[in-house]
Design a protein around this motif. Structure first.
Motif, PDB file in Angstrom:
ATOM      1  N   GLU A 159       4.218  10.907   0.635  1.00  9.27           N
ATOM      2  CA  GLU A 159       4.086   9.471   0.385  1.00  9.27           C
ATOM      3  C   GLU A 159       5.460   8.799   0.379  1.00  9.27           C
ATOM      4  O   GLU A 159       5.600   7.654   0.816  1.00  9.27           O
ATOM      5  CB  GLU A 159       3.354   9.227  -0.928  1.00  9.27           C
ATOM      6  N   LEU A 199       2.541  16.020  -2.139  1.00  2.00           N
ATOM      7  CA  LEU A 199       2.017  14.665  -1.948  1.00  2.00           C
ATOM      8  C   LEU A 199       3.110  13.627  -2.171  1.00  2.00           C
ATOM      9  O   LEU A 199       3.243  12.668  -1.390  1.00  2.00           O
ATOM     10  CB  LEU A 199       0.857  14.419  -2.907  1.00  2.00           C
ATOM     11  N   MET A 241       0.822  -1.204   0.000  1.00  7.69           N
ATOM     12  CA  MET A 241       0.000   0.000   0.000  1.00  7.69           C
ATOM     13  C   MET A 241       0.860   1.260   0.000  1.00  7.69           C
ATOM     14  O   MET A 241       0.553   2.230  -0.708  1.00  7.69           O
ATOM     15  CB  MET A 241      -0.939  -0.005   1.197  1.00  7.69           C
ATOM     16  N   ALA A 242       1.943   1.254   0.761  1.00  6.94           N
ATOM     17  CA  ALA A 242       2.809   2.440   0.819  1.00  6.94           C
ATOM     18  C   ALA A 242       3.466   2.703  -0.540  1.00  6.94           C
ATOM     19  O   ALA A 242       3.500   3.839  -1.018  1.00  6.94           O
ATOM     20  CB  ALA A 242       3.874   2.266   1.900  1.00  6.94           C
ATOM     21  N   SER A 255       2.408   1.661  -3.463  1.00  6.98           N
ATOM     22  CA  SER A 255       1.364   2.003  -4.432  1.00  6.98           C
ATOM     23  C   SER A 255       1.001   3.483  -4.348  1.00  6.98           C
ATOM     24  O   SER A 255       0.844   4.161  -5.380  1.00  6.98           O
ATOM     25  CB  SER A 255       0.109   1.157  -4.199  1.00  6.98           C
ATOM     26  N   ARG A 256       0.863   3.979  -3.141  1.00  8.31           N
ATOM     27  CA  ARG A 256       0.520   5.395  -2.982  1.00  8.31           C
ATOM     28  C   ARG A 256       1.651   6.285  -3.506  1.00  8.31           C
ATOM     29  O   ARG A 256       1.408   7.317  -4.129  1.00  8.31           O
ATOM     30  CB  ARG A 256       0.224   5.705  -1.522  1.00  8.31           C
ATOM     31  N   PHE A 257       2.895   5.861  -3.258  1.00  6.59           N
ATOM     32  CA  PHE A 257       4.025   6.633  -3.755  1.00  6.59           C
ATOM     33  C   PHE A 257       4.056   6.643  -5.281  1.00  6.59           C
ATOM     34  O   PHE A 257       4.254   7.687  -5.911  1.00  6.59           O
ATOM     35  CB  PHE A 257       5.335   6.063  -3.208  1.00  6.59           C
ATOM     36  N   ALA A 266       1.578   6.213  -7.318  1.00  2.00           N
ATOM     37  CA  ALA A 266       0.466   7.029  -7.808  1.00  2.00           C
ATOM     38  C   ALA A 266       0.813   8.515  -7.723  1.00  2.00           C
ATOM     39  O   ALA A 266       0.525   9.289  -8.642  1.00  2.00           O
ATOM     40  CB  ALA A 266      -0.794   6.729  -7.008  1.00  2.00           C
ATOM     41  N   ALA A 267       1.450   8.904  -6.618  1.00  2.49           N
ATOM     42  CA  ALA A 267       1.856  10.299  -6.456  1.00  2.49           C
ATOM     43  C   ALA A 267       2.908  10.694  -7.492  1.00  2.49           C
ATOM     44  O   ALA A 267       2.886  11.809  -8.029  1.00  2.49           O
ATOM     45  CB  ALA A 267       2.390  10.529  -5.043  1.00  2.49           C
TER      46      ALA A 267
END
Length: 377
Positions: A320, A316, A273-274, A276-278, A280-281
């Motif tokens: 992230e 962001l 999850m970490a 993935s968020r990075f 995406a950012a």
């Protein structure tokens, strides 16, 4: 040229990594001259500068990749490089030939350092200014050729002050030290004091600089150009942390655990999850830069809406990235606590996340944009 510079940066990875290890073990607060010279001779300080002064003038996406590659090898080297490359590009694009012929003598992009917040006062004096002020965070000042500072002018009564960025030889600056910090230790981001005469042609106006050379990208202005270096640095540093964390997780077990960290379903969830968020950012950040670059090519380089998207996507991405590094540090336990690349990434990411460019102001500006009346009277 972009692929060539990127390849040169990759070739330097072992030397830069070794320099980072050495600095961490000795507590050095500045880079070795050897690693600075290596980056200089590879042309990396010219990544962002106009071709007309000897720079590479790469497209933004390629600049991000070059800065990321150096930061992957070591955070302090990457930070010093992107700070110097960014500062050099300002004066290469926004100053007249009478100054750039001196600064970029022989078509060589020099090493530049400085803090460009308006911490000084510039009193008009003949064909220039008397600049006085005290500055902090002069990243790379320990090995720079030129040093700059920001200042408000002190014009005659009735005239409006200007915010100008100014540059001078390092010999005219008093370096004060004061760099005992958690991360980015080897960047020599020392405090310094200026009290000197600066000719007007070695300055430019911050908010609406005149582009003397280089392509439309330079119409994006100081803040967006600066974000390029910072985001490339973040991308590279976090990728290094991910690779180091994966290696530890696959080979180490926490105390009393039945298998290695990588087999723990809680780690696998948190890690996935970490990252993935990075990612995406990063996608949003690159997209925001691309749109700003396209607007500049079309003649709208100072579109405030696109600038707000760049700044918020940068904030962001930084947050992230910080979350990824913290996740890995916590899961890798005592292995991350010890000296090594992951610990360096942890310290450096916490240092980089404190920069004003990725601070609380950006989300508020973005909220203003989102909440604005779409049909104002």
């Amino acid at each position: 040229m972009g692929s060539e510079l990127l390849e040169r940066a990759r070739e330097l990875r072992p030397a830069i990594d070794a320099a980072g290890d050495a600095a961490a073990s000795t507590g050095a607060t500045t880079l070795t001259q050897e690693v600075v010279d290596a980056c200089f001779e590879a042309g990396l300080y010219g990544t962002l500068s106009p071709r007309a002064v000897g720079g590479a003038e790469l497209p933004i996406d390629e600049c991000l990749d070059v800065f990321a590659e150096v930061a992957y090898a070591d955070g302090s080297v990457g930070w010093s490089l992107m700070a110097g490359a960014t500062a050099a590009c300002f004066f290469g694009a926004y100053c007249a030939d009478s100054f750039t012929d001196e600064m970029f003598a022989g078509g060589v992009v020099p090493v530049v350092a400085g803090q460009f917040a308006p911490n000084g006062t510039a009193v008009p004096d003949g064909d220039g200014y008397r600049l006085t002020g005290q500055y902090s965070f002069g990243s790379g000042i320990g090995h720079a050729d030129w040093v700059g500072g920001g200042a408000f002018t002190a014009p005659p009564e009735g005239e409006q002050a200007e915010f100008r960025l100014m540059l001078m030889p390092r010999s005219e600056v008093e370096v004060l030290g004061n760099w005992d910090v958690l991360g980015l230790r080897a960047t020599s981001s020392y405090d310094y004091r200026i009290d000197t005469y600066v000719p007007a042609h070695a300055t430019f106006e911050f908010f609406s600089p005149i582009r003397y050379r280089g392509g439309p990208m330079y119409d994006l202005g100081v803040i967006i150009l600066t974000e390029i270096g910072h985001m490339g640095w973040t991308m590279g540093l976090v990728r290094r942390a991910i690779d180091e964390g994966v290696a530890i997780a696959k080979g180490r077990a926490r105390m009393a655990a039945p298998s290695v960290i990588a087999d723990d379903p809680r780690f696998r969830h948190d890690f996935a999850m970490a990252v993935s968020r990075f990612e995406a950012a990063e996608t949003w950040c690159r997209q925001a830069f691309h749109r700003a670059e396209q607007a500049a090519d079309a003649g709208s380089g100072r579109d405030p809406v696109l600038g707000t998207h760049v700044k918020q996507s940068a904030t962001l991405l930084t947050q992230e990235g910080l979350a990824v590094v913290r996740t890995l540090y916590e899961w890798c336990g005592t292995e991350a606590l010890r000296d090594g690349p992951l610990q360096r990434c942890f310290r450096d990411m916490h240092g980089g996340s404190q920069h004003v460019l990725v601070g609380d102001r950006n989300p508020h500006e973005y909220a203003d944009l989102l909440l604005a009346d779409p049909n104002p009277d």
